[in-house]
Design an enzyme around this catalytic site. Structure first.
Site, PDB file in Angstrom:
ATOM      1  N   ARG A 277       2.584   4.309  -2.657  1.00 15.31           N
ATOM      2  CA  ARG A 277       1.907   5.309  -3.497  1.00 15.31           C
ATOM      3  C   ARG A 277       1.025   4.674  -4.571  1.00 15.31           C
ATOM      4  O   ARG A 277      -0.127   5.077  -4.749  1.00 15.31           O
ATOM      5  CB  ARG A 277       2.959   6.211  -4.168  1.00 15.31           C
ATOM      6  CG  ARG A 277       3.477   7.306  -3.276  1.00 15.31           C
ATOM      7  CD  ARG A 277       4.481   8.132  -4.059  1.00 15.31           C
ATOM      8  NE  ARG A 277       5.691   7.356  -4.254  1.00 15.31           N
ATOM      9  CZ  ARG A 277       6.853   7.614  -3.677  1.00 15.31           C
ATOM     10  NH1 ARG A 277       6.968   8.664  -2.897  1.00 15.31           N
ATOM     11  NH2 ARG A 277       7.899   6.859  -3.882  1.00 15.31           N
ATOM     12  N   ILE A 278       1.559   3.670  -5.276  1.00 13.34           N
ATOM     13  CA  ILE A 278       0.780   3.092  -6.387  1.00 13.34           C
ATOM     14  C   ILE A 278      -0.400   2.277  -5.847  1.00 13.34           C
ATOM     15  O   ILE A 278      -1.522   2.382  -6.356  1.00 13.34           O
ATOM     16  CB  ILE A 278       1.688   2.253  -7.321  1.00 13.34           C
ATOM     17  CG1 ILE A 278       2.775   3.152  -7.935  1.00 13.34           C
ATOM     18  CG2 ILE A 278       0.867   1.591  -8.429  1.00 13.34           C
ATOM     19  CD1 ILE A 278       3.837   2.434  -8.753  1.00 13.34           C
TER      20      ILE A 278
ATOM     21  N   GLU B 221      12.419 -10.333 -19.168  1.00 21.67           N
ATOM     22  CA  GLU B 221      11.893  -9.342 -20.116  1.00 21.67           C
ATOM     23  C   GLU B 221      12.960  -9.052 -21.165  1.00 21.67           C
ATOM     24  O   GLU B 221      14.103  -8.787 -20.784  1.00 21.67           O
ATOM     25  CB  GLU B 221      11.506  -8.062 -19.355  1.00 21.67           C
ATOM     26  CG  GLU B 221      10.352  -8.311 -18.385  1.00 21.67           C
ATOM     27  CD  GLU B 221       9.934  -7.066 -17.589  1.00 21.67           C
ATOM     28  OE1 GLU B 221      10.465  -5.976 -17.862  1.00 21.67           O
ATOM     29  OE2 GLU B 221       9.077  -7.213 -16.711  1.00 21.67           O
TER      30      GLU B 221
ATOM     31  N   HIS C 170       5.606  -4.360 -20.023  1.00 20.27           N
ATOM     32  CA  HIS C 170       6.136  -3.445 -18.994  1.00 20.27           C
ATOM     33  C   HIS C 170       5.898  -1.976 -19.377  1.00 20.27           C
ATOM     34  O   HIS C 170       6.839  -1.206 -19.571  1.00 20.27           O
ATOM     35  CB  HIS C 170       7.625  -3.715 -18.731  1.00 20.27           C
ATOM     36  CG  HIS C 170       8.053  -3.289 -17.363  1.00 20.27           C
ATOM     37  ND1 HIS C 170       9.048  -3.918 -16.649  1.00 20.27           N
ATOM     38  CD2 HIS C 170       7.599  -2.287 -16.553  1.00 20.27           C
ATOM     39  CE1 HIS C 170       9.197  -3.329 -15.476  1.00 20.27           C
ATOM     40  NE2 HIS C 170       8.331  -2.329 -15.394  1.00 20.27           N
TER      41      HIS C 170
ATOM     42  N   MET D 279       0.845  -1.206   0.000  1.00 27.36           N
ATOM     43  CA  MET D 279       0.000   0.000   0.000  1.00 27.36           C
ATOM     44  C   MET D 279       0.875   1.248   0.000  1.00 27.36           C
ATOM     45  O   MET D 279       0.670   2.184   0.776  1.00 27.36           O
ATOM     46  CB  MET D 279      -0.915  -0.073   1.230  1.00 27.36           C
ATOM     47  CG  MET D 279      -2.126   0.799   1.164  1.00 27.36           C
ATOM     48  SD  MET D 279      -3.164   0.467  -0.263  1.00 27.36           S
ATOM     49  CE  MET D 279      -4.645   1.292   0.275  1.00 27.36           C
TER      50      MET D 279
ATOM     51  N   THR E 287       1.705  -5.517 -11.738  1.00 32.18           N
ATOM     52  CA  THR E 287       2.396  -4.394 -12.402  1.00 32.18           C
ATOM     53  C   THR E 287       3.623  -4.002 -11.569  1.00 32.18           C
ATOM     54  O   THR E 287       4.123  -2.893 -11.702  1.00 32.18           O
ATOM     55  CB  THR E 287       1.462  -3.168 -12.549  1.00 32.18           C
ATOM     56  OG1 THR E 287       0.951  -2.821 -11.262  1.00 32.18           O
ATOM     57  CG2 THR E 287       0.317  -3.417 -13.489  1.00 32.18           C
ATOM     58  N   SER E 288       4.089  -4.913 -10.690  1.00 33.80           N
ATOM     59  CA  SER E 288       5.221  -4.562  -9.824  1.00 33.80           C
ATOM     60  C   SER E 288       6.529  -5.047 -10.445  1.00 33.80           C
ATOM     61  O   SER E 288       7.161  -4.317 -11.206  1.00 33.80           O
ATOM     62  CB  SER E 288       4.998  -5.106  -8.413  1.00 33.80           C
ATOM     63  OG  SER E 288       4.918  -6.519  -8.409  1.00 33.80           O
ATOM     64  N   ARG E 289       6.918  -6.283 -10.153  1.00 32.81           N
ATOM     65  CA  ARG E 289       8.073  -6.905 -10.779  1.00 32.81           C
ATOM     66  C   ARG E 289       7.766  -8.381 -10.986  1.00 32.81           C
ATOM     67  O   ARG E 289       7.140  -9.008 -10.128  1.00 32.81           O
ATOM     68  CB  ARG E 289       9.332  -6.761  -9.903  1.00 32.81           C
ATOM     69  CG  ARG E 289       9.955  -5.374  -9.890  1.00 32.81           C
ATOM     70  CD  ARG E 289      10.551  -4.985 -11.241  1.00 32.81           C
ATOM     71  NE  ARG E 289      11.183  -3.681 -11.217  1.00 32.81           N
ATOM     72  CZ  ARG E 289      10.591  -2.537 -11.579  1.00 32.81           C
ATOM     73  NH1 ARG E 289       9.338  -2.538 -11.987  1.00 32.81           N
ATOM     74  NH2 ARG E 289      11.260  -1.396 -11.556  1.00 32.81           N
TER      75      ARG E 289
HETATM   76  C1  DGY Z   1       9.310   1.624 -12.589  1.00 35.05           C
HETATM   77  O1  DGY Z   1       9.480   2.848 -12.704  1.00 35.05           O
HETATM   78  O2  DGY Z   1       9.875   0.957 -11.726  1.00 35.05           O
HETATM   79  C2  DGY Z   1       8.354   1.014 -13.541  1.00 35.05           C
HETATM   80  O3  DGY Z   1       8.379  -0.368 -13.474  1.00 35.05           O
HETATM   81  C3  DGY Z   1       8.614   1.530 -14.936  1.00 35.05           C
HETATM   82  O4  DGY Z   1       7.475   1.350 -15.729  1.00 35.05           O
END
Ligand code: DGY
Length: 327
Positions: free
Chosen positions: A157-158, A270, A289, A155, A239-241
């Site tokens: 910022r994103i 990737e 990504h 939890m 959408t993290s890693r």
């Molecule tokens: C980051 O900034 O870490 C993102 O994964 C880029 O899109």
């Protein structure tokens, strides 16, 4: 003599213009990333280096660039950089936090919507000439997003920006996080949002979205055991890693129907390999990504990188310093 800066890929011009007005700047011209040796060669006598998350900034590379004073990462995540080694050598590390929060949250929601309502699959269905019947009562049924439970792991910022958007869908939101700051506490009062243990979140959520940085603690945070805890037919969004999820366990769960779908922006490797089993699955939405990939955000990221390099090489504290103890 002007300081030298090497940029490992063509980033938006706004940042480059700021740098070239002050420094001797060289930029890697190929769309393919430079190898470690190519970075070492190109940055040999540079004081500044602008890197991407695909650049392997390890102890060997750092040791071979003795003049380096700042490494400015063109991303918020910097798990590709050996920060400890850089700090030991007095090199400042900076990143681009904040600016990409909302853009990445938008992409997360694009994946939630596309996966839950099978948008990519439906698009393929139409394009591939499979749409023969006007309206199918059982065609491409998905899951409702409104009223569902969304589990947010991480939890920061994103994660918070993703949670805020859930209000519009009347969702119940559970979150799991190391810390609970004042912003999150305020959100708990404003919407249907509650902290939860990871296990509870996994057991109760219809959609689980990951927003943790990659560290030794979060490596394979979601594996076979955790996926088994999830609801039958639940959706996983990452959408993290890529390495936060055990990709083999994910593929198995998607193949057996344990998971209903996955929306994935980040991968173990990737770019993804041509024979990756994820590519054979219909119930996944895969994007390359692109979490922060809006024109405005990528431009602002380039300006932030330039500001960080300019400050560091002027012996001022960079605005987005990762290792302030070195300054
Ligand atoms: C980051 O900034 O870490 C993102 O994964 C880029 O899109």
């Amino acid at each position: 003599m002007a300081h030298k800066v090497f940029v490992t890929r063509k980033i938006p011009q706004e940042g480059i213009d700021m740098l070239t007005s002050k420094f001797d700047v060289s930029i890697w011209q190929s769309e393919y990333p430079p190898t470690k040796n190519e970075i070492i060669e190109m940055a040999a006598d540079c004081q500044g280096l602008i890197t991407l998350l695909s650049d392997p900034v390890d102890s060997e590379l750092i040791a071979k660039l003795p003049n380096l004073r700042v490494i400015a990462q063109y991303a918020v995540g910097y798990d590709n950089i050996d920060v400890k080694e850089a700090s030991k050598r007095g090199i400042l590390i900076t990143n681009t936090p904040g600016v990409l929060t909302e853009t990445t949250a938008d992409l997360t929601w694009a994946l939630i919507l596309a996966t839950a309502r099978r948008i990519a699959e439906a698009d393929r269905y139409v394009r591939n000439g499979k749409w023969h019947v006007a309206w199918g009562p059982q065609l491409l049924l998905g899951i409702d997003i409104h009223g569902a439970t969304l589990g947010i792991v991480g939890m920061g910022r994103i994660g918070q920006a993703v949670a805020r958007r859930a209000r519009g869908f009347d969702m119940r939101v559970l979150y799991h996080s190391r810390s609970r700051n004042d912003d999150v506490a305020a959100m708990e009062n404003q919407m249907n949002l509650k902290p939860a243990k990871l296990e509870t979140l996994l057991r109760e959520s219809d959609i689980v979205s990951l927003h943790v940085p990659l560290t030794s603690e979060t490596y394979h945070l979601i594996g076979k055991k955790e996926i088994e805890m999830m609801k039958q037919g639940a959706i996983l969004i990452n959408t993290s890693r890529g390495q936060v999820v055990n990709q083999e366990a994910l593929v198995e769960a998607l193949s057996t129907g344990k998971l209903g779908g996955a929306g994935i922006d980040v991968f173990r490797e990737e770019p993804i390999k041509e024979d990756d089993p994820l590519l054979d699955l219909e119930n996944v939405v895969l994007v390359p990504h692109i979490g922060s990939a809006s024109r405005k955000t990528r431009t602002t990221m380039s300006v932030m990188c330039a500001r960080n390099v300019i400050a560091a090489l002027n012996n001022e504290k960079p605005p987005n310093i990762v290792n302030p103890e070195v300054f």
